[in-house]
Design a protein around this motif. Structure first.
Motif, PDB file in Angstrom:
ATOM      1  N   ARG A 259       0.827  -1.209   0.000  1.00 42.22           N
ATOM      2  CA  ARG A 259       0.000   0.000   0.000  1.00 42.22           C
ATOM      3  C   ARG A 259       0.860   1.258   0.000  1.00 42.22           C
ATOM      4  NH1 ARG A 259      -1.089   3.047   3.965  1.00 42.22           N
ATOM      5  NH2 ARG A 259      -0.402   1.495   5.504  1.00 42.22           N
ATOM      6  N   MET A 260       1.892   1.292   0.851  1.00 42.84           N
ATOM      7  CA  MET A 260       2.744   2.477   0.932  1.00 42.84           C
ATOM      8  C   MET A 260       3.497   2.700  -0.382  1.00 42.84           C
ATOM      9  SD  MET A 260       4.218   2.090   4.833  1.00 42.84           S
ATOM     10  CE  MET A 260       5.171   3.600   4.749  1.00 42.84           C
ATOM     11  N   ALA A 261       3.990   1.633  -0.998  1.00 40.53           N
ATOM     12  CA  ALA A 261       4.701   1.775  -2.268  1.00 40.53           C
ATOM     13  C   ALA A 261       3.775   2.322  -3.356  1.00 40.53           C
ATOM     14  CB  ALA A 261       5.283   0.430  -2.684  1.00 40.53           C
ATOM     15  N   ALA A 262       2.541   1.819  -3.412  1.00 38.97           N
ATOM     16  CA  ALA A 262       1.588   2.292  -4.427  1.00 38.97           C
ATOM     17  C   ALA A 262       1.224   3.756  -4.203  1.00 38.97           C
ATOM     18  CB  ALA A 262       0.338   1.423  -4.407  1.00 38.97           C
ATOM     19  N   GLU A 263       1.085   4.173  -2.953  1.00 38.41           N
ATOM     20  CA  GLU A 263       0.799   5.579  -2.668  1.00 38.41           C
ATOM     21  C   GLU A 263       1.937   6.474  -3.165  1.00 38.41           C
ATOM     22  OE1 GLU A 263       0.142   5.477   1.517  1.00 38.41           O
ATOM     23  OE2 GLU A 263      -1.973   4.917   1.346  1.00 38.41           O
ATOM     24  N   MET A 264       3.186   6.015  -2.978  1.00 33.49           N
ATOM     25  CA  MET A 264       4.329   6.770  -3.499  1.00 33.49           C
ATOM     26  C   MET A 264       4.267   6.862  -5.030  1.00 33.49           C
ATOM     27  SD  MET A 264       7.532   5.273  -1.321  1.00 33.49           S
ATOM     28  CE  MET A 264       7.881   5.786   0.362  1.00 33.49           C
ATOM     29  N   ALA A 265       3.933   5.740  -5.678  1.00 35.30           N
ATOM     30  CA  ALA A 265       3.874   5.716  -7.142  1.00 35.30           C
ATOM     31  C   ALA A 265       2.849   6.710  -7.670  1.00 35.30           C
ATOM     32  CB  ALA A 265       3.547   4.307  -7.618  1.00 35.30           C
ATOM     33  N   LEU A 266       1.674   6.773  -7.054  1.00 33.45           N
ATOM     34  CA  LEU A 266       0.640   7.696  -7.522  1.00 33.45           C
ATOM     35  C   LEU A 266       1.057   9.152  -7.321  1.00 33.45           C
ATOM     36  CD1 LEU A 266      -2.708   5.963  -6.484  1.00 33.45           C
ATOM     37  CD2 LEU A 266      -1.396   5.776  -8.604  1.00 33.45           C
ATOM     38  N   LYS A 267       1.753   9.435  -6.232  1.00 33.27           N
ATOM     39  CA  LYS A 267       2.252  10.804  -6.028  1.00 33.27           C
ATOM     40  C   LYS A 267       3.223  11.192  -7.139  1.00 33.27           C
ATOM     41  CE  LYS A 267       1.854  11.064  -0.974  1.00 33.27           C
ATOM     42  NZ  LYS A 267       2.603  11.180   0.307  1.00 33.27           N
ATOM     43  N   ILE A 268       4.102  10.257  -7.509  1.00 32.62           N
ATOM     44  CA  ILE A 268       5.078  10.530  -8.568  1.00 32.62           C
ATOM     45  C   ILE A 268       4.369  10.727  -9.896  1.00 32.62           C
ATOM     46  CG2 ILE A 268       6.972   9.497  -9.880  1.00 32.62           C
ATOM     47  CD1 ILE A 268       7.788   8.114  -7.194  1.00 32.62           C
ATOM     48  N   ILE A 269       3.399   9.882 -10.210  1.00 34.76           N
ATOM     49  CA  ILE A 269       2.648  10.012 -11.459  1.00 34.76           C
ATOM     50  C   ILE A 269       1.890  11.333 -11.492  1.00 34.76           C
ATOM     51  CG2 ILE A 269       0.734   9.043 -12.793  1.00 34.76           C
ATOM     52  CD1 ILE A 269       1.640   6.272 -11.828  1.00 34.76           C
ATOM     53  N   ASP A 270       1.418  11.787 -10.319  1.00 33.94           N
ATOM     54  CA  ASP A 270       0.682  13.058 -10.243  1.00 33.94           C
ATOM     55  C   ASP A 270       1.597  14.267 -10.358  1.00 33.94           C
ATOM     56  OD1 ASP A 270      -1.710  11.744  -9.988  1.00 33.94           O
ATOM     57  OD2 ASP A 270      -1.761  11.837  -7.800  1.00 33.94           O
ATOM     58  N   GLY A 271       2.921  14.047 -10.356  1.00 37.28           N
ATOM     59  CA  GLY A 271       3.832  15.166 -10.582  1.00 37.28           C
ATOM     60  C   GLY A 271       4.850  15.440  -9.501  1.00 37.28           C
ATOM     61  N   THR A 272       4.797  14.721  -8.384  1.00 39.04           N
ATOM     62  CA  THR A 272       5.783  14.932  -7.333  1.00 39.04           C
ATOM     63  C   THR A 272       7.115  14.334  -7.760  1.00 39.04           C
ATOM     64  OG1 THR A 272       4.069  14.787  -5.639  1.00 39.04           O
ATOM     65  CG2 THR A 272       6.351  14.520  -4.903  1.00 39.04           C
ATOM     66  N   PRO A 273       8.218  15.086  -7.694  1.00 35.92           N
ATOM     67  CA  PRO A 273       9.527  14.545  -8.090  1.00 35.92           C
ATOM     68  C   PRO A 273       9.923  13.360  -7.202  1.00 35.92           C
ATOM     69  CG  PRO A 273       9.600  16.934  -7.930  1.00 35.92           C
ATOM     70  CD  PRO A 273       8.289  16.510  -7.333  1.00 35.92           C
ATOM     71  N   VAL A 274      10.523  12.342  -7.808  1.00 32.06           N
ATOM     72  CA  VAL A 274      10.947  11.163  -7.052  1.00 32.06           C
ATOM     73  C   VAL A 274      11.894  11.562  -5.928  1.00 32.06           C
ATOM     74  CG1 VAL A 274      12.122   8.935  -7.197  1.00 32.06           C
ATOM     75  CG2 VAL A 274      10.683   9.710  -9.086  1.00 32.06           C
TER      76      VAL A 274
END
Length: 498
Positions: A259-274
């Motif tokens: 769950r935590m990894a997927a939440e990070m992935a969606l933030k990155i896709i939404d535009g947050t820099p890795v």
């Protein structure tokens, strides 16, 4: 191609192990639970490296070629990987397979900081930071007689990473207990050694999915065989063992990792820099225990850490029947008031009768010991839910004969009484006061009674509370007095005329 398909973004999920392995399945479920919240915005592709069954160089190269061919025309927005093998696979082949696609990992046991600062623009994730020290501490607290800890571990990639971590933990406890490894064994050899363990030993189970002969076991099979052979407590660091034979420990959740990894992935896709999403190095672990194992090894409950999750705990009567407890309590409160009011009327009507005193908290005693009948029945069908001892003693019926039956089925009402009318009146008025009736006993003997009744609602159902007094002898006495008065009056009148 449908318009909505063109708008979808693609996420590739790569698992180290195979589908059906509980850890992998729970990680996958955690990832999909987050992604699915976005509806049809994303299409997920899931691959399994299956490295617990095959993990040589040829296998990795074949998987690389398969990925290159299969996803050559797919524009990926992110790659999610679980566990060390998939993570290392991406470290090795991502540049040629998915250049510039961010990689978010979870379940990585042996994570080291990146030496190349550019990696922070591509990789982030959640380290599988299982807490071996806390698990050992709680095991020693729950079993203070422990002198030896036996560690079960295999020689897989995960097992080797486990060994490195455990070796750094052992020195903290080496003065308190001895440590021994059981690894590089066949399952039969392992089970033989487990059966020989003596009291004072605790087992720390890491992973044993691949034995020395090359036979593969999933987590359920592994813990099942180990728990069946082990006569001493088993502790672990992953929640997929819980409920299958371990006492518990400070456990890591695969679902939370995913769950935590997927939440990070969606933030990155939404535009947050890795780079602005740091690697999470502390897993959301918590103490979890199996009540059945606590009972089996007679662990005092006060030793369990406060706030721990305990599975398989039998529900308390109150927790299981809370609504019924409250309903019965409410009914007793209402009944207490009803009985108190009726007793006041009885005292006023018959001063010579010994006064009965009742308080709210003693209703049950009054119900059982009252010389008058007290019955509780459903208004919908007239069936008795409870009756007191006076009812049974007077009518001659047993409790088994009465409960669940209606007074009509028992033949209590006299021939000249319409039972439907009686219940319709009670339903309409809500109460009845001192109504004279004839009841027939089990023996067939008719008795004259006075009945008072009140309706109450409990749990959405109407109940009838009735108090019945047997006035047969009183009525006979009155009739005798009346007959005597009439006889003497006739004698007096005849004497006067004479």
């Amino acid at each position: 191609m449908p318009a909505h398909a063109a708008d979808q973004r693609h996420i590739l999920i790569v698992h180290s192990y195979h589908k059906g392995l509980r850890w992998t399945d729970t990680v996958d479920a955690g990832m999909l639970s987050v992604i699915s919240e976005r509806g049809s915005a994303f299409e997920t592709h899931t691959e399994y490296l299956d490295t617990k069954r095959s993990g040589d160089e040829t296998h990795y190269l074949q998987m690389r070629d398969m990925f290159r061919h299969k996803y050559r025309a797919t524009r990926l927005s992110a790659v999610l990987v679980s566990d060390d093998d998939a993570y290392n696979f991406m470290l090795r082949f991502r540049d040629e397979l998915f250049p510039l696609v961010p990689v978010i990992f979870c379940g990585v046991n042996y994570f080291t900081d990146f030496t190349d600062p550019r990696m922070h623009d591509i990789y982030t994730g959640v380290v599988e930071a299982f807490d071996i020290p806390q698990t050992i501490r709680v095991a020693l607290k729950l079993h203070p007689e422990t002198t030896r800890i036996v560690i079960i571990n295999d020689r897989s990639t995960t097992g080797k990473a486990n060994r490195k971590i455990i070796d750094t933990v052992i020195p903290e406890f080496s003065l308190k207990v001895a440590f021994d490894y059981l690894e590089d064994l066949t399952m039969d050899e392992l089970r033989t050694k487990l059966r020989q363990l003596k009291p004072g030993t605790v087992i720390l189970l890491m992973t044993f999915n691949l034995d020395r002969s090359g036979e593969v076991f999933n987590y359920d099979e592994s813990i099942g065989l180990i728990a069946e052979a082990a006569p001493v407590p088993i502790y672990g660091v992953w929640d997929f063992y819980l409920g299958n034979g371990i006492v518990g420990g400070m456990l890591t959740s695969g679902r939370d990792q995913g769950r935590m990894a997927a939440e990070m992935a969606l933030k990155i896709i939404d535009g947050t820099p890795v780079r602005s999403i740091p690697v999470v190095r502390e897993s959301p672990n918590r103490f979890m225990f199996d009540y059945r194992q606590i009972e089996r090894f007679r662990i005092p409950p006060d030793r369990i850490p406060p706030g721990a999750l305990i599975i398989n705990r039998p529900p308390s009567f109150y927790r299981e029947h809370k609504e019924k407890v409250w309903a019965v309590g409410a009914a007793f409160m209402v009944l207490s008031g009803l009985v108190a009011a009726l007793l006041v009327n009885i005292r006023r009507r018959k001063k010579s009768e010994e006064s009965l005193r009742i308080s709210e908290e003693k209703f049950s005693k009054v119900f059982r010991s009252s010389p008058d009948w007290i019955t509780i029945s459903r208004l919908s069908d007239g069936r008795y839910l409870d009756v007191n001892e006076a009812y049974l003693k007077t009518t001659g019926f047993t409790r088994e004969e009465v409960i669940g039956k209606t007074p009509f089925e028992l033949g209590i009402y006299g021939d000249n009484q319409d039972p439907k009318r009686l219940f319709d009146l009670l339903r309409e008025r809500g109460s009845m006061q001192l109504e004279e009736m004839v009841f027939r006993m089990k023996s067939g003997e008719p008795r004259v009674v006075q009945r008072s009744a009140e309706t109450i609602e409990v749990g959405g159902e109407l109940l009838a509370i009735s108090i019945v007094r047997d006035i047969t002898e009183e009525k006979k006495a009155k009739e005798a007095v009346l007959a005597s008065e009439q006889r003497y009056r006739a004698i007096f009148e005849n004497a006067s005329e004479a």
